[in-house]
Design an enzyme around this catalytic site. Structure first.
Site, PDB file in Angstrom:
ATOM      1  N   SER A   1      -0.788 -11.535   0.157  1.00 36.94           N
ATOM      2  CA  SER A   1       0.568 -11.119   0.507  1.00 36.94           C
ATOM      3  C   SER A   1       1.215 -12.115   1.450  1.00 36.94           C
ATOM      4  O   SER A   1       0.532 -12.761   2.267  1.00 36.94           O
ATOM      5  CB  SER A   1       0.529  -9.738   1.172  1.00 36.94           C
TER       6      SER A   1
ATOM      7  N   TYR B   1      -2.140  -3.898   7.347  1.00 37.62           N
ATOM      8  CA  TYR B   1      -2.054  -4.326   5.948  1.00 37.62           C
ATOM      9  C   TYR B   1      -2.194  -5.843   5.854  1.00 37.62           C
ATOM     10  O   TYR B   1      -2.990  -6.364   5.066  1.00 37.62           O
ATOM     11  CB  TYR B   1      -0.730  -3.882   5.348  1.00 37.62           C
TER      12      TYR B   1
END
Length: 340
Positions: A143, A168
């Site tokens: 990501s 995350y």
């Protein structure tokens, strides 16, 4: 090739599975179909691949499967350390594409355990299966969140990424480190893909594109964080899919292995778009002006993202290029067809 796509009922996993099938590959889809968001949307995606919801609900063991001509689906969690190796042993995959993960920056503040289970324990199980069953190439989702507090723009894969601002992001950075160690120790190729703000039809309901559209359509105010002073490298789903599929399909040669079995690529539109301009594109497509409520910066958020994709161009002759307004229009068309 025979390819395992984890997260096949998810946003990106659905499109990658669909594209691979269209190119003639055999695809085994895996997903735990959790309730992080509306499971009916996940079943609707699977239905596009020929999987029937009523049968999908029965998938709780490897003895049960739902199969179309070249696509089979297994309902299974990556954390299942007993059954995941059984799947690998039975199927003899050529390539694994791991897109399954607990997504969402803000949700990681509420339910951190879900991120540890799926993104860390689950990813370790994938790596172990790739090692033990001689998978030649693991392609996995990372990501743009890993860049965290980096202030050098645009973001390059050679940048240091030691300042994540959400759990995350930390799990995605951990995935890259874990993949590096397994490539080094066991010699199989791993390719991590840092996705930049993906949007488009069939997108998740927690994504900005969906939240803004849904609020405007239902005459509700939209929440605009950091008083609108945010910029994102918005990347259309077809561009993400094309990048992933190109990397999956490129053979792993001995020359590539000598250069290094571990690689990281950015997949982004190579352009930073102001959040307010993105909202304007949605307003133009809907023909409606949004009611806007301004909020401060949210925990775990960053002010700007922007991808350098020079490596992607050099190695795969590919640059994402869908204009924002085209991508927004396509999403709005799908949203109206699906929800209205």
């Amino acid at each position: 090739m025979k390819i395992l796509v984890t997260g096949a009922a998810g946003f990106i996993g659905f499109f990658v599975s669909k594209s691979l099938l269209e190119k003639g590959h055999e695809v085994v889809g895996l997903d735990n179909i959790n309730d992080y968001y509306d499971v009916n949307l996940k079943y609707a995606r699977l239905n596009q691949l020929g999987i029937i919801k009523e049968k999908a609900e029965e998938f709780n063991a490897l003895s049960q499967s739902n199969t179309t001509k070249s696509f089979s689906f297994i309902r299974l969690a990556l954390e299942d350390r007993e059954n995941l190796p059984r799947l690998f042993k039975a199927q003899d995959f050529d390539v694994v594409c791991n897109l399954a993960a607990q997504a969402g920056v803000r949700y990681s503040l509420e339910n951190p355990e879900a991120y540890v289970d799926s993104n860390l324990v689950g990813f370790l199980n994938i790596l172990e299966c790739c090692r033990n069953f001689k998978i030649r190439h693991l392609v996995y989702a990372s990501s743009s969140s890993v860049y965290g507090l980096n202030d050098k723009i645009p973001f390059e894969t050679t940048d240091t990424v030691d300042h994540p601002v959400s759990l995350y992001a930390a799990t995605k950075k951990s995935n890259e480190l874990m993949a590096h160690s397994y490539s080094h120790l066991y010699g199989f190729k791993t390719t991590g893909l840092r996705f930049f703000t993906v949007y488009g039809p069939w997108g998740r309901p927690d994504m900005a594109m969906f939240l803004f559209t849904d609020a405007i359509v239902n005459n509700k105010p939209i929440k605009v964080f950091n008083n609108g002073k945010l910029e994102r490298d918005f990347t259309y789903i077809d561009d993400i899919t094309e990048g992933v599929v190109r990397i999956i399909q490129k053979p792993v040669t001995e020359q590539v292995k000598k250069k290094g079995a571990f690689k990281i690529y950015n997949i982004g539109n190579s352009k930073s778009v102001k959040l307010m301009d993105f909202i304007t594109a949605i307003e133009d497509s809907l023909g409606t002006i949004a009611k806007k409520e301004m909020y401060p910066m949210q925990p775990g958020d960053v002010e700007k993202t922007w991808a350098n994709v020079d490596d992607l161009i050099a190695d795969y002759d590919y640059r994402p290029n869908t204009p924002i307004q085209d991508g927004v229009d396509n999403f709005i068309t799908w949203y109206k067809e699906y929800y209205l």
